[in-house]
Design an enzyme around this catalytic site. Structure first.
Site, PDB file in Angstrom:
ATOM      1  N   HIS A  63      -2.115   7.328   7.343  1.00 32.50           N
ATOM      2  CA  HIS A  63      -1.201   8.241   6.649  1.00 32.50           C
ATOM      3  C   HIS A  63      -1.903   9.539   6.250  1.00 32.50           C
ATOM      4  O   HIS A  63      -1.309  10.613   6.293  1.00 32.50           O
ATOM      5  CB  HIS A  63      -0.639   7.589   5.381  1.00 32.50           C
ATOM      6  N   GLY A  75       0.849  -1.185   0.000  1.00 28.70           N
ATOM      7  CA  GLY A  75       0.000   0.000   0.000  1.00 28.70           C
ATOM      8  C   GLY A  75       0.884   1.234   0.000  1.00 28.70           C
ATOM      9  O   GLY A  75       2.042   1.169   0.430  1.00 28.70           O
ATOM     10  N   HIS A  94      -3.945   1.243   7.822  1.00 25.69           N
ATOM     11  CA  HIS A  94      -2.588   1.808   7.829  1.00 25.69           C
ATOM     12  C   HIS A  94      -2.518   3.005   6.876  1.00 25.69           C
ATOM     13  O   HIS A  94      -1.992   4.073   7.222  1.00 25.69           O
ATOM     14  CB  HIS A  94      -1.594   0.714   7.405  1.00 25.69           C
ATOM     15  N   GLU A  95      -3.073   2.834   5.665  1.00 25.15           N
ATOM     16  CA  GLU A  95      -3.001   3.911   4.665  1.00 25.15           C
ATOM     17  C   GLU A  95      -3.881   5.092   5.063  1.00 25.15           C
ATOM     18  O   GLU A  95      -3.507   6.243   4.849  1.00 25.15           O
ATOM     19  CB  GLU A  95      -3.377   3.382   3.279  1.00 25.15           C
TER      20      GLU A  95
HETATM   21 CO    CO Z   1       3.028   3.304   5.620  1.00 25.04          CO
END
Ligand code: CO
Length: 195
Positions: free
Chosen positions: A163, A65, A159-160
């Site tokens: 970000h 990703g 997780h993305e």
């Molecule tokens: Co990352």
């Protein structure tokens, strides 16, 4: 987003034409990784070109990703590899594009698993995340879509999405792994200072 930026300046920033060939993966502690990314208001050829380049960079780095802030753009977009059940629909080397994604937690059960990050080389640790979620986003043709899963891909989505909110795995890692990776994190900070 730096303080003092007017809304007009933000729009100008987003629609500034980006040459996708100039994009590369940025590494911690680059400040763009700590900014809250801005929604994409128009999905045009500029945005699609960036997304295609992000998929390329993700595969080159053998990641699963990659979020726009990781290529220096404060845009709410990320790409992932194609999850297993969907693989038959896609061509090899393809990726999926998620624009302005939102996640709804479907199960409050937390599952711990090791994660790494292309912007934190050599750093890995265990994080707990909800086991089942639904993601809603726009695709590269501005079409809304939604997927629910309790498979590994939900970890990649979460997780993305982190970000896009300026959150990194080092913020959420279990305390032992945080301690174990502290030196590596400090070294990245030192590398950046020394240029
Ligand atoms: Co990352």
């Amino acid at each position: 987003m730096p303080t003092g930026w007017s809304p007009i300046r933000r729009v100008a920033y987003q629609f500034m034409a980006v040459d996708p060939t100039n994009l590369s993966i940025v590494v911690y502690p680059d400040p763009v990784l700590r900014r809250k990314a801005e929604p994409i208001t128009e999905i045009d050829e500029n945005v699609r070109g960036v997304a295609r380049r992000m998929i390329e960079l993700m595969h080159e780095a053998e990641g699963i990703g990659l979020a726009a802030p990781q290529v220096g753009l404060s845009w709410r977009m990320f790409v992932t590899v194609v999850p297993e059940p969907d693989r038959s629909e896609s061509t090899p080397g393809a990726g999926l594009i998620y624009i302005n994604p939102e996640i709804q937690v479907d199960s409050s059960d937390l599952v711990s698993h090791e994660e790494g990050c292309l912007s934190l080389p050599e750093i890995r640790g265990d994080l707990r995340r909800p086991s089942a979620v639904t993601i809603t986003a726009l695709d590269e043709q501005s079409r809304p879509f939604s997927r629910s899963s309790d498979e590994f891909i939900t970890r990649v989505w979460q997780h993305e999405l982190d970000h896009l909110n300026g959150v990194l795995i080092i913020d959420k890692m279990n305390p032992l792994d945080r301690l174990a990776t502290r030196k590596a994190v400090k070294e990245l900070e030192l590398d950046a200072k020394e240029g």
